[in-house]
Design a protein around this motif. Structure first.
Motif, PDB file in Angstrom:
ATOM      1  N   THR A   4       0.698  -0.741   0.336  1.00 62.76           N
ATOM      2  CA  THR A   4      -0.459  -0.239   0.265  1.00 62.76           C
ATOM      3  C   THR A   4       0.616   1.566   0.218  1.00 62.76           C
ATOM      4  OG1 THR A   4       0.149   0.497   2.697  1.00 62.76           O
ATOM      5  CG2 THR A   4      -2.071  -1.096   1.741  1.00 62.76           C
ATOM      6  N   PHE A  15      -3.521  -0.027  -6.260  1.00 58.85           N
ATOM      7  CA  PHE A  15      -5.070   0.085  -6.655  1.00 58.85           C
ATOM      8  C   PHE A  15      -5.343  -1.584  -7.004  1.00 58.85           C
ATOM      9  CE2 PHE A  15      -6.621   0.139 -11.090  1.00 58.85           C
ATOM     10  CZ  PHE A  15      -7.737   1.381 -10.453  1.00 58.85           C
ATOM     11  N   ILE A  42      -5.944   9.754  -6.792  1.00 57.68           N
ATOM     12  CA  ILE A  42      -5.196   8.744  -5.860  1.00 57.68           C
ATOM     13  C   ILE A  42      -4.376   9.348  -5.402  1.00 57.68           C
ATOM     14  CG2 ILE A  42      -3.611   7.391  -6.437  1.00 57.68           C
ATOM     15  CD1 ILE A  42      -5.586   5.973  -8.531  1.00 57.68           C
ATOM     16  N   TYR A 101      -1.577   2.642 -14.186  1.00 56.92           N
ATOM     17  CA  TYR A 101      -1.985   3.049 -13.112  1.00 56.92           C
ATOM     18  C   TYR A 101      -1.065   2.236 -11.598  1.00 56.92           C
ATOM     19  CZ  TYR A 101      -6.876   4.930 -13.243  1.00 56.92           C
ATOM     20  OH  TYR A 101      -7.494   6.437 -12.952  1.00 56.92           O
ATOM     21  N   GLN A 102      -0.488   0.711 -12.033  1.00 54.09           N
ATOM     22  CA  GLN A 102       0.538   0.205 -11.668  1.00 54.09           C
ATOM     23  C   GLN A 102       1.723   1.196 -10.869  1.00 54.09           C
ATOM     24  OE1 GLN A 102      -0.923  -1.749  -9.554  1.00 54.09           O
ATOM     25  NE2 GLN A 102      -2.122  -2.759  -9.893  1.00 54.09           N
ATOM     26  N   MET A 134       0.993   4.049  -8.785  1.00 54.99           N
ATOM     27  CA  MET A 134       1.066   3.521  -7.713  1.00 54.99           C
ATOM     28  C   MET A 134       2.768   2.899  -6.962  1.00 54.99           C
ATOM     29  SD  MET A 134      -1.928   4.320  -7.220  1.00 54.99           S
ATOM     30  CE  MET A 134      -2.329   3.560  -5.425  1.00 54.99           C
ATOM     31  N   ARG A 189       4.189   4.751  -3.311  1.00 51.23           N
ATOM     32  CA  ARG A 189       4.923   4.116  -2.215  1.00 51.23           C
ATOM     33  C   ARG A 189       6.595   4.195  -2.350  1.00 51.23           C
ATOM     34  NH1 ARG A 189       1.510  -0.052  -5.074  1.00 51.23           N
ATOM     35  NH2 ARG A 189       3.738  -1.261  -6.094  1.00 51.23           N
TER      36      ARG A 189
END
Length: 378
Positions: free
Chosen positions: A30, A33, A255, A341-342, A345, A349
């Motif tokens: 986390t 997504f 996001i 999107y990944q 993310m 992180r």
């Protein structure tokens, strides 16, 4: 992997959090997504591709799966993981939002909701207990309470009524869920655009000591500023040590701004739905492949991407596929969108761990804005 559901905070940068959920079927990094696999599939994608892009978890939906093929049938076939060939974590939405938005002839009572299928008109009843039962038959790892989600704007009295109903349903859902080692049930904060109702809902759910908490009833018609304001009121009322999931959100900009407030988990149909309709999300912003300006553009969407759909196909070819309504166009653009999107993310992180999330968000937003400006000038 672990035999229990656990959540560990690994780093913080302001209110932004990096963490990890551990479950028997795998770990969830986390902020995460979660691609939406409504009916047991992420539309236009092989689930092996979804995993290879970096997805630790996908979604399934009670409403759609109870209608087709039926939860009992999925259970007889080994559960949703076996059925869909996805051995990693699955979160299931309770079906409440879809009942309210898709079903016809709904009747809501304290017991639950009766409705007719949008597919064939057949009658169903969904109660908090039945929703949890269905999620158990599907064998999902994170299960959601049944709630009543209403669209905004709405009258305060109606928002408060739905919020209070959702709290009572949360208590019944928790009883029905019981103690399931290695799994979790999340409560859902409601309260519309009323800050005090949001806080009351969050505090009530926090007192239930659930494994995680979702924020529902946002991105349902209100401006982004209202959504962010409600998050600003809600998140401080939720336990710091538990994961926070913002349901149905959203755009890359949503996001970034929600992570900045302390959200850990997201899901949205946007990247897959947009891909099927010719829209690509990239580090250069949104690119509408329907537009004629791409007809002779030999550039890929992003030559630096590791995703073949993004790196290896020209904009001209993608434009051609979209204009001809070829299935491959939607497949490639969905692949691109989920890859972006990944990638976003992963960048979030990494930035949180490095203590530079604000800089990362600013740089990412600047990249979108520059791309949009160049396209408008062309």
């Amino acid at each position: 992997m672990t035999s229990e559901f656990t959540f560990e905070l690994l780093a913080r940068d302001g209110l932004a959090r990096r963490g990890e959920i551990s479950m028997p079927r795998g770990a969830i990094r986390t902020p995460a997504f979660m691609p939406v696999g409504t009916a047991g599939t992420v539309k236009a994608m092989y689930l092996e591709q979804v995993r290879d892009l970096g997805s630790d978890i996908i979604l399934g939906n009670v409403y759609h799966l109870m209608l087709r093929p039926g939860a009992e049938r999925v259970a007889r076939l080994g559960g949703l993981h076996e059925f869909a060939r996805w051995p990693w974590p699955i979160l299931t939405d309770s079906g409440g939002f879809q009942v309210m938005s898709l079903a016809s002839l709904r009747k809501l009572t304290e017991k639950g909701v009766t409705f007719r299928s949008h597919i064939d008109g057949s009658a169903y009843e969904l109660t908090p207990e039945r929703s949890i039962e269905i999620q158990g038959l599907l064998d999902s790892d994170i299960q959601m309470q049944l709630d009543e989600c209403i669209r905004l704007p709405a009258e305060r009295s109606e928002i408060e009524r739905a919020m209070e109903m959702s709290l009572r349903w949360a208590e019944r859902s928790a009883v029905a869920f019981g103690s399931q080692p290695g799994k979790a049930m999340f409560g859902i904060v409601q309260g519309g655009d009323q800050p005090d109702l949001r806080v009351r809902s969050a505090e009530h759910l926090a007192a239930m000591n659930l494994k995680g908490y979702s924020i529902g009833g946002l991105a349902v018609g209100e401006p982004q500023s209202v959504m962010l304001a409600m998050l600003g009121e809600t998140l401080p009322a939720l336990p710091v040590e538990k994961p926070r999931y913002l349901m149905g959100v959203g755009t890359p900009d949503d996001i970034l701004k929600s992570v900045a407030l302390g959200v850990d988990m997201f899901d949205c149909v946007m990247p897959t739905r947009a891909g099927r309709h010719g829209l690509a999300f990239t580090r250069h912003g949104r690119i509408n492949l329907k537009n004629a300006c791409h007809a002779e553009d030999s550039r890929p969407l992003d030559e630096t991407s590791e995703c073949p759909a993004t790196r290896d196909y020209s904009r001209a070819y993608l434009h051609h596929l979209v204009r001809c309504d070829e299935a491959l166009g939607g497949m490639l653009l969905t692949w691109n969108n989920l890859a972006y999107y990944q990638s976003l993310m992963a960048g979030i992180r990494e930035a949180i761990s490095a203590g530079r999330f604000a800089d990362f968000a600013a740089e990412t937003t600047e990249g979108w804005q520059k791309g949009e400006a160049l396209r408008k000038a062309a």
